[in-house]
Design a protein around this motif. Structure first.
Motif, PDB file in Angstrom:
ATOM      1  N   GLU A  84       0.739  -0.603   0.529  1.00 38.88           N
ATOM      2  CA  GLU A  84      -0.247   0.019  -0.054  1.00 38.88           C
ATOM      3  C   GLU A  84       0.847   1.145  -0.164  1.00 38.88           C
ATOM      4  N   LEU A  85       1.968   1.368   0.205  1.00 40.06           N
ATOM      5  CA  LEU A  85       3.173   2.625   0.391  1.00 40.06           C
ATOM      6  C   LEU A  85       3.142   2.549  -0.731  1.00 40.06           C
ATOM      7  N   VAL A  86       4.002   2.225  -1.819  1.00 35.92           N
ATOM      8  CA  VAL A  86       4.623   2.091  -3.181  1.00 35.92           C
ATOM      9  C   VAL A  86       3.589   2.331  -3.966  1.00 35.92           C
ATOM     10  N   PHE A  87       4.692   3.119  -5.352  1.00 33.02           N
ATOM     11  CA  PHE A  87       3.407   3.027  -6.175  1.00 33.02           C
ATOM     12  C   PHE A  87       4.313   2.553  -7.540  1.00 33.02           C
ATOM     13  N   MET A  88       3.257   2.009  -8.669  1.00 33.48           N
ATOM     14  CA  MET A  88       3.373   0.249  -9.662  1.00 33.48           C
ATOM     15  C   MET A  88       3.254   0.831 -10.645  1.00 33.48           C
ATOM     16  N   THR A  89       4.123   0.705 -11.429  1.00 32.46           N
ATOM     17  CA  THR A  89       3.650   1.039 -13.228  1.00 32.46           C
ATOM     18  C   THR A  89       4.672  -0.320 -14.056  1.00 32.46           C
ATOM     19  N   ASN A  90       3.794   0.740 -15.584  1.00 37.69           N
ATOM     20  CA  ASN A  90       4.668  -0.409 -16.184  1.00 37.69           C
ATOM     21  C   ASN A  90       5.298   0.153 -16.886  1.00 37.69           C
ATOM     22  N   LEU A  91       6.645  -0.011 -17.735  1.00 35.53           N
ATOM     23  CA  LEU A  91       7.235   0.959 -19.148  1.00 35.53           C
ATOM     24  C   LEU A  91       6.080   0.437 -20.109  1.00 35.53           C
ATOM     25  N   VAL A  92       5.081   0.039 -21.056  1.00 33.57           N
ATOM     26  CA  VAL A  92       4.469  -0.717 -21.974  1.00 33.57           C
ATOM     27  C   VAL A  92       3.387  -0.841 -21.258  1.00 33.57           C
ATOM     28  N   LYS A  93       2.176  -0.379 -21.909  1.00 33.96           N
ATOM     29  CA  LYS A  93       1.350   0.133 -20.465  1.00 33.96           C
ATOM     30  C   LYS A  93       0.183  -1.037 -21.333  1.00 33.96           C
ATOM     31  N   CYS A  94       0.485  -1.646 -22.653  1.00 31.92           N
ATOM     32  CA  CYS A  94      -0.364  -2.799 -23.394  1.00 31.92           C
ATOM     33  C   CYS A  94       0.218  -3.446 -22.969  1.00 31.92           C
ATOM     34  N   VAL A  95      -0.639  -5.039 -22.739  1.00 30.67           N
ATOM     35  CA  VAL A  95      -0.152  -6.747 -22.572  1.00 30.67           C
ATOM     36  C   VAL A  95       0.957  -6.507 -23.643  1.00 30.67           C
ATOM     37  N   LEU A  96       1.696  -7.668 -24.109  1.00 28.21           N
ATOM     38  CA  LEU A  96       2.163  -7.862 -25.214  1.00 28.21           C
ATOM     39  C   LEU A  96       1.876  -9.367 -25.389  1.00 28.21           C
ATOM     40  N   PRO A  97       1.380  -9.137 -26.564  1.00 22.66           N
ATOM     41  CA  PRO A  97       0.734 -10.643 -26.422  1.00 22.66           C
ATOM     42  C   PRO A  97       1.825 -11.789 -26.834  1.00 22.66           C
ATOM     43  N   LYS A  98       1.062 -12.939 -25.988  1.00 34.06           N
ATOM     44  CA  LYS A  98       2.308 -14.387 -25.880  1.00 34.06           C
ATOM     45  C   LYS A  98       3.816 -14.030 -25.343  1.00 34.06           C
ATOM     46  N   ASN A  99       3.245 -13.048 -24.495  1.00 30.63           N
ATOM     47  CA  ASN A  99       4.174 -12.647 -23.926  1.00 30.63           C
ATOM     48  C   ASN A  99       6.491 -12.101 -24.456  1.00 30.63           C
ATOM     49  N   ARG A 100       5.832 -11.743 -25.539  1.00 32.33           N
ATOM     50  CA  ARG A 100       7.240 -11.589 -26.652  1.00 32.33           C
ATOM     51  C   ARG A 100       7.342 -10.496 -25.693  1.00 32.33           C
ATOM     52  N   LYS A 101       8.633 -10.132 -26.977  1.00 35.04           N
ATOM     53  CA  LYS A 101       9.441  -8.677 -26.027  1.00 35.04           C
ATOM     54  C   LYS A 101       8.882  -7.352 -26.158  1.00 35.04           C
ATOM     55  N   PRO A 102       9.567  -6.577 -25.987  1.00 41.31           N
ATOM     56  CA  PRO A 102       8.302  -5.389 -26.542  1.00 41.31           C
ATOM     57  C   PRO A 102       9.550  -5.021 -27.916  1.00 41.31           C
ATOM     58  N   SER A 103       9.262  -4.377 -28.633  1.00 37.90           N
ATOM     59  CA  SER A 103      10.152  -3.703 -29.863  1.00 37.90           C
ATOM     60  C   SER A 103      10.168  -1.848 -29.421  1.00 37.90           C
ATOM     61  N   VAL A 104      11.516  -1.804 -30.266  1.00 40.50           N
ATOM     62  CA  VAL A 104      12.217  -0.390 -29.804  1.00 40.50           C
ATOM     63  C   VAL A 104      10.921   0.632 -29.695  1.00 40.50           C
ATOM     64  N   ASP A 105      10.104   0.508 -31.007  1.00 39.95           N
ATOM     65  CA  ASP A 105       8.851   1.238 -31.213  1.00 39.95           C
ATOM     66  C   ASP A 105       7.668   1.076 -30.266  1.00 39.95           C
ATOM     67  N   GLU A 106       7.716   0.616 -29.340  1.00 41.23           N
ATOM     68  CA  GLU A 106       6.606  -0.043 -29.664  1.00 41.23           C
ATOM     69  C   GLU A 106       6.678   1.026 -27.409  1.00 41.23           C
ATOM     70  N   ILE A 107       8.029   0.511 -26.923  1.00 37.80           N
ATOM     71  CA  ILE A 107       9.127   1.331 -25.611  1.00 37.80           C
ATOM     72  C   ILE A 107       8.957   2.643 -26.401  1.00 37.80           C
ATOM     73  N   GLU A 108       9.217   3.287 -27.588  1.00 37.83           N
ATOM     74  CA  GLU A 108       9.563   5.196 -27.759  1.00 37.83           C
ATOM     75  C   GLU A 108       8.049   5.441 -28.037  1.00 37.83           C
ATOM     76  N   SER A 109       7.114   4.128 -28.143  1.00 39.39           N
ATOM     77  CA  SER A 109       5.140   5.038 -28.217  1.00 39.39           C
ATOM     78  C   SER A 109       5.159   5.238 -27.352  1.00 39.39           C
ATOM     79  N   CYS A 110       5.626   4.411 -26.556  1.00 36.77           N
ATOM     80  CA  CYS A 110       4.546   4.508 -24.872  1.00 36.77           C
ATOM     81  C   CYS A 110       5.439   4.967 -23.310  1.00 36.77           C
ATOM     82  N   SER A 111       6.864   5.154 -23.951  1.00 39.11           N
ATOM     83  CA  SER A 111       7.285   5.796 -22.331  1.00 39.11           C
ATOM     84  C   SER A 111       7.135   6.597 -21.972  1.00 39.11           C
ATOM     85  N   HIS A 112       7.530   7.609 -22.747  1.00 36.94           N
ATOM     86  CA  HIS A 112       6.867   8.949 -22.364  1.00 36.94           C
ATOM     87  C   HIS A 112       5.413   9.212 -21.347  1.00 36.94           C
TER      88      HIS A 112
END
Ligand code: SF4
Length: 197
Positions: A84-112
């Motif tokens: 309850e005392l910590v904050f949690m978030t994700n680098l990429v906000k949407c699920v990656l199909p079949k737990n695949r690795k994120p692409s550079v484009d997906e990270i760049e689109s989302c990390s802002h």
């Protein structure tokens, strides 16, 4: 870095979270059920940054409730850290199909979105979990990304002071699902983390 009042934090997060929920900047918006927003205490001193939601998180729109979440909760409990005392978030906000690795484009689109969450929450320590979150955060704060790219083990569990920020990379809880032998060492690192609370 600007410090937000509690009210400003909540208002800024509400705006940001709406932008995340409706985002269609990359093709992951087609396959997701939910774009997950950050979750937790907005006055947290510790911000965990995981990679992306898992299947269960995507379906129920909650952070860390699947198998990785069970490991995460176990690590927090073992270190005496209250979720309850910590904050949690994700680098990429949407699920990656079949737990695949994120692409550079997906990270760049989302990390802002992550950049804005860090600005608003203004944690004492940023804790990137695993390779991709660590690489992105180190790159953002002008560490040598090549070093992180080549060897996550070199920065794992090390407190880094970069550009005025404290960064403490740790393994992603999912890594412990495959390598339970990492658990005792990781618990010790979570206990170190607790000293920042
Ligand atoms: S992953 Fe990020 S950038 Fe892509 S659609 Fe989801 S919220 Fe938008």
């Amino acid at each position: 870095m600007k410090q937000f009042s509690l009210l400003e934090k909540q208002e800024s997060l509400d705006v940001l979270n709406y932008q995340i929920r409706v985002c269609e900047r990359c093709s992951l918006s087609v396959t997701r059920k939910h774009a997950l927003t950050g979750e937790g205490n907005i006055e947290a001193r510790i911000m965990f940054v995981a990679l992306s939601p898992g299947v269960k998180e995507d379906s129920q729109n909650r952070m860390f409730i699947g198998p990785s979440g069970q490991v995460f909760d176990k690590l927090l409990y073992a270190a005496g850290i209250d979720r309850e005392l910590v904050f949690m978030t994700n680098l990429v906000k949407c699920v990656l199909p079949k737990n695949r690795k994120p692409s550079v484009d997906e990270i760049e689109s989302c990390s802002h979105f992550l950049d804005k969450e860090i600005l608003i929450i203004h944690p004492e320590v940023i804790v990137p979990l695993g390779y991709y979150a660590t690489l992105t955060i180190l790159t953002k704060y002008h560490a040598d990304p090549l070093a992180a790219e080549m060897n996550f083990a070199k920065v794992n569990g090390k407190l880094l002071f970069l550009n005025g920020e404290k960064i403490f990379p740790l393994p992603h809880p999912a890594a412990l699902l495959y390598n339970p032998s990492f658990e005792p060492d990781t618990i010790e690192k979570y206990k170190e983390l607790k000293t920042f609370m």
